[in-house]
Design a protein around this motif. Sequence first.
Motif, mmCIF file in Angstrom:
data_model
loop_
_atom_site.group_PDB
_atom_site.id
_atom_site.type_symbol
_atom_site.label_atom_id
_atom_site.label_comp_id
_atom_site.label_asym_id
_atom_site.label_seq_id
_atom_site.Cartn_x
_atom_site.Cartn_y
_atom_site.Cartn_z
ATOM 1 N N LEU A 163 0.824 -1.208 0.000
ATOM 2 C CA LEU A 163 0.000 0.000 0.000
ATOM 3 C C LEU A 163 0.861 1.263 0.000
ATOM 4 N N LEU A 164 1.950 1.252 0.770
ATOM 5 C CA LEU A 164 2.841 2.403 0.796
ATOM 6 C C LEU A 164 3.497 2.627 -0.562
ATOM 7 N N GLN A 165 3.951 1.538 -1.181
ATOM 8 C CA GLN A 165 4.627 1.665 -2.470
ATOM 9 C C GLN A 165 3.702 2.237 -3.531
ATOM 10 N N THR A 166 2.477 1.707 -3.622
ATOM 11 C CA THR A 166 1.559 2.181 -4.646
ATOM 12 C C THR A 166 1.054 3.594 -4.346
ATOM 13 N N SER A 167 0.905 3.916 -3.049
ATOM 14 C CA SER A 167 0.517 5.286 -2.697
ATOM 15 C C SER A 167 1.634 6.262 -3.028
ATOM 16 N N GLY A 168 2.869 5.852 -2.783
ATOM 17 C CA GLY A 168 4.007 6.696 -3.128
ATOM 18 C C GLY A 168 4.119 6.940 -4.611
ATOM 19 N N LEU A 169 3.741 5.925 -5.400
ATOM 20 C CA LEU A 169 3.814 6.055 -6.853
ATOM 21 C C LEU A 169 2.845 7.123 -7.372
ATOM 22 N N GLU A 170 1.785 7.383 -6.627
ATOM 23 C CA GLU A 170 0.840 8.420 -7.023
ATOM 24 C C GLU A 170 1.412 9.816 -6.842
ATOM 25 N N HIS A 171 2.489 9.940 -6.056
ATOM 26 C CA HIS A 171 3.062 11.256 -5.746
ATOM 27 C C HIS A 171 4.477 11.447 -6.279
ATOM 28 N N THR A 172 4.954 10.494 -7.068
ATOM 29 C CA THR A 172 6.303 10.626 -7.627
ATOM 30 C C THR A 172 6.347 9.873 -8.947
ATOM 31 N N SER A 173 7.418 10.049 -9.690
ATOM 32 C CA SER A 173 7.524 9.393 -10.994
ATOM 33 C C SER A 173 7.834 7.912 -10.829
#
Length: 299
Positions: free
Chosen positions: A85-95
């Motif tokens: 969940l953290l990885q995919t959420s982070g992907l929404e805010h970075t390239s």
Amino acid sequence: MTVPASRTATWATLGLVSVTAIWGSTFFLIKDLVTRMPVADFLAVRFLIAAVAMAVLFHRPLLRLSLREWWQGMALGAIYGIAQLLQTSGLEHTSASISGFVTGMYVVFTPLLGTVLLRQRLPSVTWIAVLLSVGGLGLLALHGLSIGYGVWLTLASAALYGLHIVGLGTWSRPGSAFALSTVQMIVIASICLLATLPSGPTLPPDLGAWAAVVYMALAAGAGAMLVQTWAQAHLSPTRAAIVMTLEPVFAAGFAVTFGQDALTWRMLAGGALVLAAMYLVELAPRSSAVKAEGLHHEV
């Protein structure tokens, strides 16, 4: 007939290579799916299918697990589920390129956590391999650098992936690997389902999306978790982490093969560094490490 430890370790390494190849094949599928359904919903459906399939196949071994093994599997599943969940959420805010590099930092976190938590003494060649892996990952995925909210989320997920690898290396046993994998998958599915509340998960929108989700559930989810848990019953956490840095190499290969990316010098150089890291680990003297792991797995 007893299989030599070296041969078992070789099969375990090949198993992890196959897992990273399957993971690498999912990148272009996920990129399409998350544009058509929420990330948490996609993860929930994917891991729920995997959990049901594994529970049906391995319900008898599940009943033979001790209470301690159940708690260990639940802890590992919680770590992995939160990391997803953290990885995919982070992907929404970075390239995607920054996310790929930062996620790959689990190859650094794994030996660090192993040293701190397990007080392992690692040979110097392992640290050289770690540096080569990080350099290769950087060439493959890093195109500029920005430190932001998404990067910190992704870095936290990388630390959790490293902790998961260390935990598997400590708790996984050949005789209970499949049941332990099933417990993990049930917990991962539960965490992802909770993330979809209060409305619950949205189902894939069409047949093609369903096919992609089922593939990722059974091959990249259930199958990969089974192979990884079994393999790490025979490999050290650091060695496993370095082998799994092949994931971006496979991801780049699939992207080129399916026409989504062009072959570049960064792909070639980065892939060569990652392969060199694996080669170093395979050639490193492991007599003392194999002996220690053999004693550990006989407990």
